[in-house]
Design a protein around this motif. Sequence first.
Motif, PDB file in Angstrom:
ATOM      1  N   ILE A   1      -5.835   0.871   8.726  1.00  0.00           N
ATOM      2  CA  ILE A   1      -6.890   1.334   7.589  1.00  0.00           C
ATOM      3  C   ILE A   1      -6.124   1.981   6.395  1.00  0.00           C
ATOM      4  CG2 ILE A   1      -8.714   2.606   7.128  1.00  0.00           C
ATOM      5  CD1 ILE A   1      -9.420   0.313   9.129  1.00  0.00           C
ATOM      6  N   MET A   2      -5.385   2.843   6.561  1.00  0.00           N
ATOM      7  CA  MET A   2      -4.383   3.299   5.580  1.00  0.00           C
ATOM      8  C   MET A   2      -3.790   2.161   4.664  1.00  0.00           C
ATOM      9  SD  MET A   2      -0.996   5.677   5.501  1.00  0.00           S
ATOM     10  CE  MET A   2      -0.149   4.197   6.204  1.00  0.00           C
ATOM     11  N   ASP A   3      -3.094   1.314   5.488  1.00  0.00           N
ATOM     12  CA  ASP A   3      -2.260   0.184   4.682  1.00  0.00           C
ATOM     13  C   ASP A   3      -3.488  -0.610   3.639  1.00  0.00           C
ATOM     14  OD1 ASP A   3      -0.259   1.109   6.154  1.00  0.00           O
ATOM     15  OD2 ASP A   3      -0.261  -0.985   7.451  1.00  0.00           O
ATOM     16  N   TYR A   4      -4.430  -0.916   4.321  1.00  0.00           N
ATOM     17  CA  TYR A   4      -5.595  -1.741   3.659  1.00  0.00           C
ATOM     18  C   TYR A   4      -5.993  -0.965   2.446  1.00  0.00           C
ATOM     19  CZ  TYR A   4      -5.526  -5.827   6.734  1.00  0.00           C
ATOM     20  OH  TYR A   4      -5.214  -6.996   7.347  1.00  0.00           O
ATOM     21  N   VAL A   5      -6.394   0.244   2.750  1.00  0.00           N
ATOM     22  CA  VAL A   5      -6.958   0.813   1.572  1.00  0.00           C
ATOM     23  C   VAL A   5      -5.973   1.315   0.405  1.00  0.00           C
ATOM     24  CG1 VAL A   5      -8.048   3.068   1.091  1.00  0.00           C
ATOM     25  CG2 VAL A   5      -8.825   2.086   3.040  1.00  0.00           C
ATOM     26  N   LEU A   6      -4.802   1.815   0.923  1.00  0.00           N
ATOM     27  CA  LEU A   6      -3.977   1.951  -0.147  1.00  0.00           C
ATOM     28  C   LEU A   6      -3.426   0.742  -1.008  1.00  0.00           C
ATOM     29  CD1 LEU A   6      -1.683   4.661   1.569  1.00  0.00           C
ATOM     30  CD2 LEU A   6      -3.723   5.025  -0.081  1.00  0.00           C
ATOM     31  N   SER A   7      -3.168  -0.315  -0.197  1.00  0.00           N
ATOM     32  CA  SER A   7      -2.702  -1.719  -0.860  1.00  0.00           C
ATOM     33  C   SER A   7      -3.966  -2.275  -1.885  1.00  0.00           C
ATOM     34  CB  SER A   7      -2.263  -2.643   0.186  1.00  0.00           C
ATOM     35  OG  SER A   7      -3.188  -3.029   1.264  1.00  0.00           O
ATOM     36  N   ASN A   8      -5.166  -2.119  -1.242  1.00  0.00           N
ATOM     37  CA  ASN A   8      -6.117  -2.616  -2.094  1.00  0.00           C
ATOM     38  C   ASN A   8      -6.434  -1.988  -3.423  1.00  0.00           C
ATOM     39  OD1 ASN A   8      -6.776  -4.623  -0.074  1.00  0.00           O
ATOM     40  ND2 ASN A   8      -8.402  -3.765   0.770  1.00  0.00           N
TER      41      ASN A   8
END
Length: 593
Positions: free
Chosen positions: A144-151
């Motif tokens: 979830i962290m990866d997706y939110v930050l990369s998005n």
Amino acid sequence: MREGMDSHGSSFSSFKSYIYALRDTPRRLARRAGSVSTTFDETSGARFRYGGKMRKSLRWYDLICFGIGGMVGAGVFVTTGTASHDKAGPAVVLSYAIAGFCALLSAFCYTEFAVHMPVAGGAFSYIRVTFGEFMAFITGVNLIMDYVLSNAAVARSFTTYLGTVMGVSAESKWRITISSLPKGFNQIDFIAVLVILVLTIIICYSTRESSVVNMILTALHILFIMFVIIIGFWKGDSKNFTKPSDPNHPSGFFPFGAPGVFNGATLVYLSYIGYDAVSTLAEEVKNPVTDIPVGVTGSVILVTILYCLMATSMSMLLPYDLINPETPFSGAFIGKTNRWNWVSNVIGVGASFGILTSLLVAMLGQARYLCVIGRSNIVPVWFAKVHPKTSTPVNASVFLGIFTAAIALFTELNVLLNLVSIGTLFVFFMVANAVIYRRYVSVDTPNPWPTLSFLFSFSFTSILFTIFWWVVPGGKPKVFVLGVCSLVAIALVVLFNYAVPQARKPDFWGVPLMPWIPSVSIFLDIFLLGNLDGPSYMRFGFFLALAVVVYLVYSVHASFDAEEGGILSQKSDESIDIEDLTPKVQKEPTLFG
């Protein structure tokens, strides 16, 4: 059937109940942390408890388009400039090849799980059926962290490229600077927020329509990619591969040496997070056995080829020290004669399409992860609800859309990228370990420790190799030490392959050359992790500590209550796959045998 939130009453109904639950944490932790989910529950049981199943409407070509759309936009147009200018120079081409090879090995591991368990949970579900609830929770929050930050990072890059198309500086004209905020968090970007909110509405409406939108944008994007490749090979100069614009800067194809290539590979690995999002769509695929292997591995191979061609094109267009980290391709034509300004605008349009497709795919993936994590009761089950009309996880989509928009509003790109790379590599490392564990340990395996010992020993050897790579001076001592580590790692795989028989063989699709391919994936993930900087690890450590605290104060008690109420063990009367009726998946082994 009681609703999931009602089952939380025993721990969260009153302050006194919650204090008692906290006092009981050690017992609950021992009971729940290593608890392993069943394949049945992941594929059927959990899906029907919270709003039914998602509609099966996707085929292999949808997955390939989602994969290309999800990876190419973020990778080439967000990370390439920084990787080339600051890390690898012209050798960024090799950085992409290394990262692509590593992603392909990891994609094999994902595919075996996705074919066997076509669910929206992706890596979270894979870890939950092998290493248990706690490690699945850590994996899930990392995802979830990866997706939110990369998005958030990608959305801000959309503003930059859109400014290029319009011929204005996004930083000075479209972003609002607030001097009282710290650097890196002081430029407010409302356009990035608007883009995220619009895409959130689209993915809430329908996955099928989202696929159509993605196909249209991806087709247009591919045309622009081919244009960029052609213009780079046509107007570029091969001398830029070896000569910087400033003679005082390091020269040659490897201006920063081999460490620079691997540093670049670590950074651009963010570019491949899109195939992970494709695996989360497995629950909505019509024929998982054939469509998922073609869609996941095919998209990684095609994207790697495109990345290498585009990185080559960019390196020919400009010396590495002149490349703009934020807009590497369109920036190559800014400042040239007026007759080439149109090229910069065209590339800006293409990059904008690519960024939109990558955002669309990643936002689809992040919502499905949170939905499945909600099904497991370790976050509020409100996130698990699938809307009966749209057959999409609307609650999870809206929540993460707003969360992502809030971060994109003020956080700069360079603050986000390394933290995302650590989280992504950690998740891929866990999946590679999980596929080995699941192949060699089953309910009939009397002792899982030979497999666990191999995984610990191989990872430890890989860590030693990475440390020696950095601390041992160059020359014969370094070659000797690294050679010894390599031989030990190879010997461990050979010994394990000879001494420990496989407990189960995949019925449909499995990772070839087991255990070699996932072992190499583990090694590469660890090696690339070793190329990241200290501050990034400090942020990552803080985030992991925060995740552990959340698990201890909420998740373990919520899942304990769900187990006590019969929620987690409940099965559906709906029809399920034949494979899920066999004894080997009715009862899964725990992590401790």
